[in-house]
Design an enzyme around this catalytic site. Sequence first.
Site, mmCIF file in Angstrom:
data_model
loop_
_atom_site.group_PDB
_atom_site.id
_atom_site.type_symbol
_atom_site.label_atom_id
_atom_site.label_comp_id
_atom_site.label_asym_id
_atom_site.label_seq_id
_atom_site.Cartn_x
_atom_site.Cartn_y
_atom_site.Cartn_z
ATOM 1 N N LYS A 158 91.862 10.629 -37.998
ATOM 2 C CA LYS A 158 90.626 9.986 -37.516
ATOM 3 C C LYS A 158 90.296 10.584 -36.159
ATOM 4 O O LYS A 158 91.149 10.636 -35.270
ATOM 5 C CB LYS A 158 90.878 8.479 -37.386
HETATM 6 C C1 R5P Z 1 91.202 3.028 -31.448
HETATM 7 O O1 R5P Z 1 91.547 4.064 -31.262
HETATM 8 C C2 R5P Z 1 91.400 2.086 -32.537
HETATM 9 O O2 R5P Z 1 91.787 2.597 -33.714
HETATM 10 C C3 R5P Z 1 90.285 1.171 -32.498
HETATM 11 O O3 R5P Z 1 90.685 -0.083 -32.232
HETATM 12 C C4 R5P Z 1 89.203 1.247 -33.492
HETATM 13 O O4 R5P Z 1 89.551 1.874 -34.646
HETATM 14 C C5 R5P Z 1 88.001 1.838 -32.855
HETATM 15 O O5 R5P Z 1 86.860 1.655 -33.619
HETATM 16 P P1 R5P Z 1 85.429 1.849 -32.966
HETATM 17 O O6 R5P Z 1 85.567 2.840 -31.862
HETATM 18 O O7 R5P Z 1 84.576 2.363 -34.071
HETATM 19 O O8 R5P Z 1 84.983 0.525 -32.466
#
Ligand code: R5P
Length: 300
Positions: free
Chosen positions: A203
């Site tokens: 990711k």
């Molecule tokens: C961060 O690195 C984590 O994985 C997060 O808590 C989350 O996945 C971030 O999602 P978003 O940036 O789309 O809010």
Amino acid sequence: MADLEKMKEAKDFYSDIPMENKPFFLRGSNSLDWGMQNRFSRIFNPESGRTVMLAIDHGYFMGPTTGLERVDVKILPLLGSCNALMLTRGMLRTTVPSSFSGGVVLRASGGPSILKELSNEHIAVSMEDALRLNVAAIAVQVFIGGEYETQSVHNMTTLVDLGNRHGLPVLAVTAVGKDMNRDAKYLRLACRMCAELGAHFVKTYYVPDGFETVTSCCPVPIVMAGGKKLPELDALTMAYNAVDQGAAGVDMGRNIFQSDRPEAMIQAVGAVVHQGMQPQQAYELYQSLKNDKKQVEVAP
Ligand code: R5P
């Protein structure tokens, strides 16, 4: 004892039809074992080859983030519109119905809160517990260039060894620290390191300049991280560009659950990811779903 008399003679051997040997639909995943591929098929839609993952794991270091104060109230209604849910085991066990049939991507690293050095994470879930929860994958943060870079890489490689042993894919989440440049050169380094060291998918963030080079030189699927809340059209444009430039889907949190109408937004994101809908058209879909009290659900 089975009845051996008057058994029907086997005769349908279809000798003229060669048995198909289809490659698995995800990049870099052909040599994975059946269980690992089956788990991947709970995360990625085998038809489109892509995923809409809903990330709600923020509480593992941020506590009750805006939009996630009540997961039962705000998030459960979205579950029918995502392919997979990324979250912690605490939230999974307490709040998500076990009838949820999408993929669960379990947050498996943690330790420091936002009050401390974030890269100082350790493995935070045992393989035994992840398997007991029947999750589709586990997620670990990797802080390339961060203070605890080596420790976070070691967390990942330890989980990869365990994941390979038990048939559980590992998602490496490339974290971008305060002092690091969020550019294609950095993301190529981080994503490629994760894949080379065994992560089954990665990711990472979208960058407008050169994102296609990040995806093209990473031999495993990349899902785009959402990041901070943007206006809906901008977030849909970012998702469109990411999949157009090689991402196998998105893993978005705040851009969905902090939207004025999360149910409408997640469906618009789904149309972009799975149908390749253009951003402006997806934004119009968002607007019409937002104004529609009934809300027609689009299957993920
Ligand atoms: C961060 O690195 C984590 O994985 C997060 O808590 C989350 O996945 C971030 O999602 P978003 O940036 O789309 O809010």
